[in-house]
Scaffold this motif. Sequence first.
Motif, PDB file in Angstrom:
ATOM      1  N   ARG A 438      10.022   2.571   2.729  1.00 24.35           N
ATOM      2  CA  ARG A 438       9.114   1.422   2.715  1.00 24.35           C
ATOM      3  C   ARG A 438       7.674   1.827   2.981  1.00 24.35           C
ATOM      4  O   ARG A 438       6.757   1.442   2.229  1.00 24.35           O
ATOM      5  N   GLU A 439       7.453   2.626   4.007  1.00 24.02           N
ATOM      6  CA  GLU A 439       6.094   3.000   4.368  1.00 24.02           C
ATOM      7  C   GLU A 439       5.428   3.818   3.255  1.00 24.02           C
ATOM      8  O   GLU A 439       4.268   3.588   2.909  1.00 24.02           O
ATOM      9  N   ALA A 440       6.188   4.770   2.686  1.00 22.97           N
ATOM     10  CA  ALA A 440       5.630   5.592   1.620  1.00 22.97           C
ATOM     11  C   ALA A 440       5.313   4.744   0.391  1.00 22.97           C
ATOM     12  O   ALA A 440       4.281   4.928  -0.273  1.00 22.97           O
ATOM     13  N   SER A 441       6.198   3.801   0.053  1.00 19.69           N
ATOM     14  CA  SER A 441       5.961   2.946  -1.110  1.00 19.69           C
ATOM     15  C   SER A 441       4.687   2.131  -0.958  1.00 19.69           C
ATOM     16  O   SER A 441       3.882   2.023  -1.891  1.00 19.69           O
ATOM     17  N   LEU A 442       4.483   1.571   0.220  1.00 27.70           N
ATOM     18  CA  LEU A 442       3.286   0.764   0.435  1.00 27.70           C
ATOM     19  C   LEU A 442       2.026   1.622   0.440  1.00 27.70           C
ATOM     20  O   LEU A 442       0.967   1.186  -0.020  1.00 27.70           O
ATOM     21  N   LYS A 443       2.118   2.862   0.944  1.00 28.56           N
ATOM     22  CA  LYS A 443       0.969   3.776   0.883  1.00 28.56           C
ATOM     23  C   LYS A 443       0.589   4.079  -0.559  1.00 28.56           C
ATOM     24  O   LYS A 443      -0.587   4.045  -0.939  1.00 28.56           O
ATOM     25  N   VAL A 444       1.601   4.398  -1.376  1.00 23.98           N
ATOM     26  CA  VAL A 444       1.345   4.704  -2.785  1.00 23.98           C
ATOM     27  C   VAL A 444       0.739   3.500  -3.484  1.00 23.98           C
ATOM     28  O   VAL A 444      -0.236   3.617  -4.246  1.00 23.98           O
ATOM     29  N   LEU A 445       1.290   2.316  -3.232  1.00 22.85           N
ATOM     30  CA  LEU A 445       0.761   1.104  -3.852  1.00 22.85           C
ATOM     31  C   LEU A 445      -0.693   0.879  -3.460  1.00 22.85           C
ATOM     32  O   LEU A 445      -1.529   0.535  -4.312  1.00 22.85           O
ATOM     33  N   GLY A 446      -1.018   1.098  -2.197  1.00 28.91           N
ATOM     34  CA  GLY A 446      -2.400   0.925  -1.753  1.00 28.91           C
ATOM     35  C   GLY A 446      -3.354   1.874  -2.461  1.00 28.91           C
ATOM     36  O   GLY A 446      -4.465   1.489  -2.834  1.00 28.91           O
ATOM     37  N   LEU A 447      -2.915   3.122  -2.671  1.00 28.17           N
ATOM     38  CA  LEU A 447      -3.755   4.089  -3.377  1.00 28.17           C
ATOM     39  C   LEU A 447      -3.983   3.675  -4.824  1.00 28.17           C
ATOM     40  O   LEU A 447      -5.104   3.750  -5.336  1.00 28.17           O
ATOM     41  N   LEU A 448      -2.936   3.222  -5.482  1.00 22.91           N
ATOM     42  CA  LEU A 448      -3.066   2.843  -6.885  1.00 22.91           C
ATOM     43  C   LEU A 448      -3.915   1.585  -7.051  1.00 22.91           C
ATOM     44  O   LEU A 448      -4.671   1.460  -8.019  1.00 22.91           O
ATOM     45  N   LEU A 449      -3.790   0.653  -6.111  1.00 27.00           N
ATOM     46  CA  LEU A 449      -4.572  -0.575  -6.215  1.00 27.00           C
ATOM     47  C   LEU A 449      -6.020  -0.366  -5.813  1.00 27.00           C
ATOM     48  O   LEU A 449      -6.849  -1.261  -5.994  1.00 27.00           O
ATOM     49  N   GLY A 450      -6.326   0.807  -5.288  1.00 24.30           N
ATOM     50  CA  GLY A 450      -7.710   1.114  -4.970  1.00 24.30           C
ATOM     51  C   GLY A 450      -8.525   1.450  -6.197  1.00 24.30           C
ATOM     52  O   GLY A 450      -9.717   1.724  -6.102  1.00 24.30           O
ATOM     53  N   THR A 451      -7.871   1.431  -7.359  1.00 21.97           N
ATOM     54  CA  THR A 451      -8.579   1.694  -8.626  1.00 21.97           C
ATOM     55  C   THR A 451      -9.125   0.382  -9.160  1.00 21.97           C
ATOM     56  O   THR A 451      -9.328  -0.575  -8.428  1.00 21.97           O
ATOM     57  N   SER A 452      -9.336   0.311 -10.451  1.00 21.40           N
ATOM     58  CA  SER A 452      -9.944  -0.885 -11.052  1.00 21.40           C
ATOM     59  C   SER A 452      -8.890  -1.831 -11.609  1.00 21.40           C
ATOM     60  O   SER A 452      -9.145  -2.559 -12.563  1.00 21.40           O
ATOM     61  N   VAL A 453      -7.708  -1.855 -11.023  1.00 19.49           N
ATOM     62  CA  VAL A 453      -6.617  -2.667 -11.545  1.00 19.49           C
ATOM     63  C   VAL A 453      -6.976  -4.149 -11.515  1.00 19.49           C
ATOM     64  O   VAL A 453      -7.401  -4.679 -10.489  1.00 19.49           O
TER      65      VAL A 453
END
Length: 501
Positions: A438-453
């Motif tokens: 869970r923690e790793a998934s949310l970290k990855v999601l946060g990194l990806l959403l830090g783009t221009s999505v």
Amino acid sequence: MSSFQLPLYILTEILNRVEDAVDISKCQLVCKDFRDAGKSVRSLRILVLNDYHENARSSIHMKSLSLAESSTAGSSNTKKVGGPTLPIKEMIVRFLKGKDCLLQLRLEIDPKLQAKSVREDERQKTDFWMSDHRFLKQCVNPFASTLQHLCIVDYGQQSIMRKSSIMSILSVTCNRLKTLDLRNMFIDMSDCHRMTSLTSLTWRCVKVNGAALRNVKDSMTNLSTLALLGVFGAEGGNLTFQHMTVLCLGLSTPAEDLVMNLPTLKKLQLKMQCPKNLVIIAPVLRYVAFNLEVPESSKVELKCIDAVPKSTSSHTVTESHINYSGQVEGAGLEELLYGAASFIPMSSLVEKNPNLKKVFLDIPCMTLAEDGRFLAPLKDVPLSLPSFDHLHNLRKLEVLNIGPGLWYSLEAKVDTLISVEKWPVINTLYLHMIPHNREASLKVLGLLLGTSVTSLKIFIHSSSPVSRDELATGIEEQVSACELRSGNIIICKHYYHLKGN
């Protein structure tokens, strides 16, 4: 009072929509008009059930096929159920007799029969071998001049042990055949004649003679679609298809050299054992699905727009083009679906194709049950990460898809992702997850959403180790922080769908 009678063409249309052979045979028992209409059907499916096989082995009478035999014999006096039953192939021949208007036929062995374990002596029998040349000649003879679409799914336990001259028979007798789909058989192409009407050929789980691809090139010059899925024995060659627009290469034994000149090809799928040399010249290629492990000793070239030197004809491949090692080239692509353990070829493809609009990245490391349930990651597939820096060059990139295998790798290597200084510009992001942490998934999601999505869709497998409920709150927080408006959670068959836009 006079009775109302439907015209023959309406009765025929009704039976065309029925399609199933057993149901049609029952309809033909209703009255003479239905029996006559049954002779004019244009579309037909014959499903050889596991029950028929078990009955044949235990000498139990096949009731439904007895009905089919009696109706197609043209007699209104039906045999009593429980009388002597003919072998299955003879029953099929009798049923097809007189159906001289047939345009489309599907002859299929029941998947349950295909899957079950049988005794070793089953392979010595031929009673359920549907690509038997004698049986085929009798089957297609009534409608050889009209047949346009044919699919035969053979009984692998018997057919894979015996060469079939099915292509020779069809090329001589069925001159109007347009689409052909053959599965679970051993095909001998050596005596195949020209099939100029054929535009689509599919081979799935078949063995072939070594020169089969060259035979296809020589005899089927007007192919627009070629799908080779799990094909064993093909040796490759130098092949040209002037009209091909869709190609799926799934060779299960590696060819030495395979050079294909495809001037009109638009869609390509590579999912096979990598040849030593693979060259595909396709100047208008736009869509590629790449699931190919490329060893260092192999070379793969996709020659697209401006990839062929001006001094060389676009219809010619010379040895000078086949001198690279461990390399993938291409240009002009708009969509790339990449699913291999190593991302080195992907980097080359992305670098050569700056106009890509849609990219799907995955690693083939997840195993699923037949019903779609997640089982476990494959331990022998290495987990790697793509170089996201290469995506910076994709000025027109609109959609990035991340598959469940790559998501699993992102979770495992999240500490490496944190060091990525600049993420590529991504408008629409699709995430297909089987989350494990869970923690790793949310970290990855946060990194990806830090783009221009600006648009996000998340699919969470319903049998994931980490459930949708465990992730939902964290996902909503990440989405809200990025000012994406989240939608409702939609439960799909084996995925939960959370979308924001």
